[in-house]
Scaffold this motif. Sequence first.
Motif, short mmCIF file in Angstrom:
data_model
loop_
_atom_site.label_atom_id
_atom_site.label_comp_id
_atom_site.label_asym_id
_atom_site.label_seq_id
_atom_site.Cartn_x
_atom_site.Cartn_y
_atom_site.Cartn_z
N GLU A 207 0.83 -1.20 0.00
CA GLU A 207 0.00 0.00 0.00
C GLU A 207 0.86 1.26 0.00
OE1 GLU A 207 -3.62 2.05 2.61
OE2 GLU A 207 -2.89 0.04 3.09
N GLN B 75 0.82 4.29 -2.82
CA GLN B 75 0.66 5.71 -2.51
C GLN B 75 1.72 6.55 -3.23
OE1 GLN B 75 -1.76 7.14 -1.01
NE2 GLN B 75 -2.79 5.48 0.11
N CYS C 91 0.69 6.86 -6.86
CA CYS C 91 -0.38 7.85 -7.02
C CYS C 91 0.17 9.27 -6.96
CB CYS C 91 -1.45 7.66 -5.93
SG CYS C 91 -2.38 6.11 -6.06
N CYS D 215 0.01 12.03 -9.99
CA CYS D 215 -0.63 13.34 -9.82
C CYS D 215 0.30 14.47 -10.25
CB CYS D 215 -1.07 13.52 -8.37
SG CYS D 215 -2.46 12.47 -7.87
N LEU E 230 -6.04 1.74 -7.29
CA LEU E 230 -5.69 2.93 -8.06
C LEU E 230 -6.94 3.66 -8.55
CD1 LEU E 230 -2.68 1.50 -10.12
CD2 LEU E 230 -2.58 3.03 -8.13
N THR F 109 -9.71 3.89 -7.00
CA THR F 109 -10.26 4.65 -5.87
C THR F 109 -9.51 5.98 -5.67
OG1 THR F 109 -8.81 3.51 -4.30
CG2 THR F 109 -10.99 2.56 -4.69
N GLN F 110 -8.32 6.07 -6.22
CA GLN F 110 -7.53 7.29 -6.14
C GLN F 110 -7.69 8.17 -7.38
OE1 GLN F 110 -5.88 7.98 -3.26
NE2 GLN F 110 -6.65 6.01 -2.49
#
Length: 210
Positions: A121, A125, A128, A132, A165, A167-168
């Motif tokens: 996890e 992160q 992600c 971004c 991913l 969900t992000q």
Amino acid sequence: QTAAAEAEAEAEAPPSPASATASAAAAVSASGAGAAASTVRSVACFDAGPLEADEEPRGPVPRPNLPPSRPPPREAKELTQPAPTPPKPKRTLKEEDKPDRHFEIRVAFDMGHSGIIDEGEATLQDVCALQCMRQALNLELVSSPAQIENDALAESRVQAVISFLQTQGLRPLRSSERLRPVPIGETPGVVCQLRLDKDRELRDFFLLRE
């Protein structure tokens, strides 16, 4: 008169050889003694005798005033500088040029399980966050099971990563490299690939840096 005549006759008569020899010897002896005396006197004038043990010299002996010595002149050498390297021609990139690299990170899973663990996890992160910051990057997934694991378990792990991913707010794709088994002893999981095909800024940076 007779005595005066005899004296005059003796003065006019030539000297005998014996008397002449005696007179010459006397003259030589007298002259030799005089020369010796003059030689002794001259030596006595210049011989001051040795210095006594406790007698100090009168002063430092003056040295001649000579010009300072100079090193011999060095021969002039011609200094040559290497010719400047001509600049490399600037490369011009085209739209169809492909990037020369991509970046990967592995999401770890426990052997024989498809649930996302804490280590996996944390890796997701990071993925992600990178996505971004560089939204033009393409995110692709590659299944990477152990050699003793089956395909169903490998596929379930990929689906678990895709769900996380999404969900992000990300939309990962499946890589053309469908499967990459890991050797025995290494951690199985899912490989996340960050590709630069659509991120032209990063693509140009790495291509023009070489």
